[in-house]
Design an enzyme around this catalytic site. Structure first.
Site, PDB file in Angstrom:
ATOM      1  CG  ASP A 125      -1.801  -4.942   3.869  1.00  0.00           C
ATOM      2  OD1 ASP A 125      -1.215  -5.977   4.219  1.00  0.00           O
ATOM      3  OD2 ASP A 125      -1.318  -3.803   4.037  1.00  0.00           O
ATOM      4  CG  ASN A 160      -7.958  -4.156   8.205  1.00  0.00           C
ATOM      5  OD1 ASN A 160      -7.039  -4.667   8.834  1.00  0.00           O
ATOM      6  ND2 ASN A 160      -7.812  -3.668   6.998  1.00  0.00           N
TER       7      ASN A 160
HETATM    8  P1  NAD Z   1      -7.114  -1.423  -0.448  1.00  0.00           P
HETATM    9  O1  NAD Z   1      -6.725  -2.836  -0.558  1.00  0.00           O
HETATM   10  O2  NAD Z   1      -6.771  -0.467  -1.530  1.00  0.00           O
HETATM   11  O3  NAD Z   1      -6.585  -0.901   0.942  1.00  0.00           O
HETATM   12  C1  NAD Z   1      -6.472   0.455   1.175  1.00  0.00           C
HETATM   13  C2  NAD Z   1      -5.143   0.684   1.867  1.00  0.00           C
HETATM   14  O4  NAD Z   1      -5.232   0.213   3.196  1.00  0.00           O
HETATM   15  C3  NAD Z   1      -3.955  -0.034   1.204  1.00  0.00           C
HETATM   16  O5  NAD Z   1      -2.861   0.848   1.167  1.00  0.00           O
HETATM   17  C4  NAD Z   1      -3.689  -1.177   2.181  1.00  0.00           C
HETATM   18  O6  NAD Z   1      -2.328  -1.614   2.185  1.00  0.00           O
HETATM   19  C5  NAD Z   1      -4.055  -0.525   3.477  1.00  0.00           C
HETATM   20  N1  NAD Z   1      -4.346  -1.470   4.551  1.00  0.00           N
HETATM   21  C6  NAD Z   1      -5.237  -2.468   4.552  1.00  0.00           C
HETATM   22  N2  NAD Z   1      -5.200  -3.106   5.732  1.00  0.00           N
HETATM   23  C7  NAD Z   1      -4.248  -2.476   6.462  1.00  0.00           C
HETATM   24  C8  NAD Z   1      -3.767  -2.655   7.769  1.00  0.00           C
HETATM   25  N3  NAD Z   1      -4.265  -3.597   8.567  1.00  0.00           N
HETATM   26  N4  NAD Z   1      -2.811  -1.806   8.213  1.00  0.00           N
HETATM   27  C9  NAD Z   1      -2.315  -0.823   7.430  1.00  0.00           C
HETATM   28  N5  NAD Z   1      -2.747  -0.612   6.178  1.00  0.00           N
HETATM   29  C10 NAD Z   1      -3.700  -1.419   5.717  1.00  0.00           C
HETATM   30  O7  NAD Z   1      -8.662  -1.258  -0.269  1.00  0.00           O
HETATM   31  P2  NAD Z   1      -9.697  -2.289   0.203  1.00  0.00           P
HETATM   32  O8  NAD Z   1      -9.501  -3.597  -0.428  1.00  0.00           O
HETATM   33  O9  NAD Z   1     -11.011  -1.639   0.094  1.00  0.00           O
HETATM   34  O10 NAD Z   1      -9.237  -2.451   1.710  1.00  0.00           O
HETATM   35  C11 NAD Z   1     -10.106  -2.211   2.714  1.00  0.00           C
HETATM   36  C12 NAD Z   1      -9.377  -1.550   3.842  1.00  0.00           C
HETATM   37  O11 NAD Z   1      -8.971  -0.261   3.418  1.00  0.00           O
HETATM   38  C13 NAD Z   1     -10.324  -1.351   4.977  1.00  0.00           C
HETATM   39  O12 NAD Z   1     -10.321  -2.434   5.862  1.00  0.00           O
HETATM   40  C14 NAD Z   1      -9.840  -0.058   5.600  1.00  0.00           C
HETATM   41  O13 NAD Z   1      -9.051  -0.292   6.745  1.00  0.00           O
HETATM   42  C15 NAD Z   1      -8.961   0.578   4.545  1.00  0.00           C
HETATM   43  N6  NAD Z   1      -9.547   1.890   4.251  1.00  0.00           N
HETATM   44  C16 NAD Z   1      -8.859   2.972   4.627  1.00  0.00           C
HETATM   45  C17 NAD Z   1      -9.392   4.237   4.450  1.00  0.00           C
HETATM   46  C18 NAD Z   1      -8.613   5.421   4.897  1.00  0.00           C
HETATM   47  O14 NAD Z   1      -7.508   5.232   5.424  1.00  0.00           O
HETATM   48  N7  NAD Z   1      -9.143   6.619   4.752  1.00  0.00           N
HETATM   49  C19 NAD Z   1     -10.657   4.403   3.886  1.00  0.00           C
HETATM   50  C20 NAD Z   1     -11.353   3.260   3.512  1.00  0.00           C
HETATM   51  C21 NAD Z   1     -10.779   2.007   3.697  1.00  0.00           C
END
Ligand code: NAD
Length: 278
Positions: free
Chosen positions: A56, A132
């Site tokens: 993703d 997102n």
């Molecule tokens: P990353 O690619 O490691 O993504 C982090 C996780 O979020 C992965 O497991 C990915 O599959 C999941 N993810 C991303 N978009 C998703 C969606 N639409 N639905 C379900 N899961 C999804 O890290 P990155 O490249 O920095 O990705 C950024 C995204 O990570 C941000 O848009 C944010 O939504 C997410 N994020 C989540 C948290 C949390 O859950 N505590 C914290 C920071 C960022």
């Protein structure tokens, strides 16, 4: 049969992969399939279809690479791990993807995106688009900010920050913050709190709120200082933010409509619940 795109020319394909071994292997297979095929033209410039290989996070990066071309581009994701939220194919299903693109008639599935505008105190504005979510946080001290929804001054927020997510982003950070999961065909935004302070003196609504397409959200920080603003996987620090505004953008992200598209509820179950029979 010659498979041209709707403009009558060969379909221009951009292949974007992360550095994982599996992703590079998938990319090589796709290059080999399309490179000598007169119906396809491999190019990262002005593509009709962007194939993102990774997870993703990789699809988010591909979206940001081509966000100025959303009207024309369709995306398709190959996941080199579990099935993702933005990825229809796993690495062992590349042949299915090649078949889909050879039979493609330009059908698409489209989802809303989020527009974000940051206004600094000197009047400068920075506009961006999220797939997102976009968050605003104050790291070193409590963030104090007014939340205004459609010109209604709704509440004075105190806490770590606020997140505004799209329907497809509702399963990402928004879910970790306790927000609801929205089906991606619903054109709405979700405003979610990040560690709000709620006691006898300070009050916020506490629950996440679903905001319809016609409404617009403003967050007006009440204290000077450094703010951390994240748009999907990119983070920027700004001093002296006057306000940040959010609304559903007029442009959507388009995905290649795949016969192998897994239903949204299957993805949610697969990601968060798992196999019920085990
Ligand atoms: P990353 O690619 O490691 O993504 C982090 C996780 O979020 C992965 O497991 C990915 O599959 C999941 N993810 C991303 N978009 C998703 C969606 N639409 N639905 C379900 N899961 C999804 O890290 P990155 O490249 O920095 O990705 C950024 C995204 O990570 C941000 O848009 C944010 O939504 C997410 N994020 C989540 C948290 C949390 O859950 N505590 C914290 C920071 C960022």
């Amino acid at each position: 049969m010659t498979q041209m795109n709707i403009t009558g020319r060969a379909t221009r394909i951009a292949i974007i992969a992360n550095n994982k071994y599996q992703s590079r292997r998938v990319a090589s297979k796709l290059f080999a399939a399309f490179k000598d095929d007169k119906d396809f033209y491999l190019s990262k410039k002005n593509p009709d279809v962007v194939i993102s290989i990774g997870g993703d996070g990789m699809l988010l990066s591909a979206f940001h690479m081509y966000k100025k071309e959303l009207d024309r581009v369709r995306f398709v994701g190959v996941h080199t791990g579990h099935l993702g939220f933005y990825t229809d194919y796993r690495d062992f299903e590349v042949d299915k993807l090649i078949e889909t693109l050879r039979c493609d008639k330009g059908e698409m599935i489209s989802y809303p995106t989020l527009k974000v505008r940051v206004t600094l105190e000197d009047g400068r504005t920075i506009t961006s688009r999220a797939l997102n979510e976009a968050t605003i946080k104050r790291i070193e001290k409590t963030m104090v900010a007014d939340v205004v929804i459609n010109n209604v001054k709704f509440e004075r927020f105190r806490g770590d920050g606020l997140s505004v997510s799209t329907p497809t982003g509702s399963t990402a950070y928004n879910k970790s913050l306790g927000g609801a999961i929205l089906h991606p065909t619903m054109e709405a935004l979700q405003l979610t709190e990040i560690s709000s302070i709620n006691n006898r003196v300070y009050r916020t609504i506490g629950s996440s709120m679903i905001i319809p397409k016609k409404d617009h959200i403003e967050i007006i920080p009440k204290r000077q200082g450094m703010y951390t603003i994240s748009v999907d996987n990119k983070t920027v620090h700004y001093k002296n933010v006057a306000k940040i505004e959010y609304w559903i953008g007029s442009k959507k992200i388009h995905f290649v409509a795949s016969p192998f598209h897994t239903s949204f509820w299957e993805r949610v179950k697969d990601a968060f619940i798992g196999d019920l029979d085990s």
